[in-house]
Design an enzyme around this catalytic site. Structure first.
Site, mmCIF file in Angstrom:
data_model
loop_
_atom_site.group_PDB
_atom_site.id
_atom_site.type_symbol
_atom_site.label_atom_id
_atom_site.label_comp_id
_atom_site.label_asym_id
_atom_site.label_seq_id
_atom_site.Cartn_x
_atom_site.Cartn_y
_atom_site.Cartn_z
ATOM 1 C CE LYS A 87 -4.273 1.262 2.381
ATOM 2 N NZ LYS A 87 -4.951 1.152 3.683
HETATM 3 C C1 E4P Z 1 -8.233 1.817 3.944
HETATM 4 O O1 E4P Z 1 -7.431 1.357 3.218
HETATM 5 C C2 E4P Z 1 -8.091 3.108 4.626
HETATM 6 O O2 E4P Z 1 -6.875 3.154 5.284
HETATM 7 C C3 E4P Z 1 -9.229 3.282 5.561
HETATM 8 O O3 E4P Z 1 -10.411 2.816 4.945
HETATM 9 C C4 E4P Z 1 -9.418 4.679 6.091
HETATM 10 O O4 E4P Z 1 -10.636 4.745 6.788
HETATM 11 P P1 E4P Z 1 -11.008 5.930 7.809
HETATM 12 O O5 E4P Z 1 -11.263 7.156 7.011
HETATM 13 O O6 E4P Z 1 -12.240 5.445 8.490
HETATM 14 O O7 E4P Z 1 -9.834 6.078 8.719
#
Ligand code: E4P
Length: 218
Positions: A87
């Site tokens: 990622k």
């Molecule tokens: C996923 O890959 C993201 O890191 C995550 O969905 C972020 O979510 P949030 O906005 O609830 O922190």
């Protein structure tokens, strides 16, 4: 549409996996910290543990923000397990790193995406997944779902192979709308997945069926 769970909590991952509908996991540094997973070795071990629970893609995020650091970290993460997806944040060096990983056959998830322009760059670099953050866009009084629609249209018109992995999902309606608008994947907290089960008429209907059965078979 694939279902990923957005957590580093092993109990929640197991619970979602037991439903038989889980296709993968996404994590981020905040989610790892929330579970108290700190230190390079523990973090790598935790990714291994997640990969041992779920038979599907597991996104592991790099911490570096420069090309060289991202490449080193990403290669280390990818070597952990064949299901690891690296990622990478949507920044200039991130796009360079995604292009590099694409060339090397390492799968990537481009994260922190908030605009169609960013989505085009990630697809051009060959990202496996694109993570638009729906909930955080909604939080800023814009419509996160509009971004999903727009990116889905662009990717279809251009024939881009990058999969739209809708992230920052906050509720079951987000999941339903992602399915409607053509997201390839949703990554959700367990609460949003469980929210899909809820309908009072299901509960009332089941109670009635059981009452009628018990009366007839008394
Ligand atoms: C996923 O890959 C993201 O890191 C995550 O969905 C972020 O979510 P949030 O906005 O609830 O922190």
């Amino acid at each position: 549409m694939k279902f990923f769970i957005d957590t580093a909590n092993l109990d929640q991952i197991r619970e979602a996996n037991e439903l038989g509908i889980l296709d993968g996991v996404t994590t981020n540094p905040s989610l790892m910290a929330k579970e108290g997973i700190t230190g390079q070795e523990n973090i790598l071990k935790h990714y291994q543990n997640i990969c041992n629970i779920v038979d599907g893609d597991v996104s592991a995020e790099v911490i570096s923000t420069d090309f060289k650091g991202m490449v080193e970290e990403g290669e280390r993460l990818a070597a952990l397990h064949s299901n690891i997806v690296v990622k990478v944040p949507m920044i200039v060096d991130g796009i360079k790193a995604i292009s590099y990983f694409t060339e090397k056959g390492i799968r990537t998830n481009c994260t922190l995406v908030f605009s169609p322009g960013q989505a085009i760059l990630a697809a051009k670099a060959g990202a496996t997944y694109l993570s638009p953050f729906i909930g955080r866009i909604d939080d800023s009084s814009w419509d996160g779902m509009e971004l999903i629609q727009q990116v889905a249209e662009i990717y279809a018109v251009q024939g881009y192979e990058t999969q739209i992995l809708a992230a920052s999902i906050r509720n079951p309606l987000h999941i339903v709308k992602c399915a409607q608008y053509g997201a390839d994947v949703v990554t959700c907290p367990l609460s949003a997945i469980m929210g899909l089960f809820k309908h009072p008429l299901t509960d009332i209907g089941l109670a009635q069926f059981l009452a009628d059965y018990n009366k007839a078979n008394a």
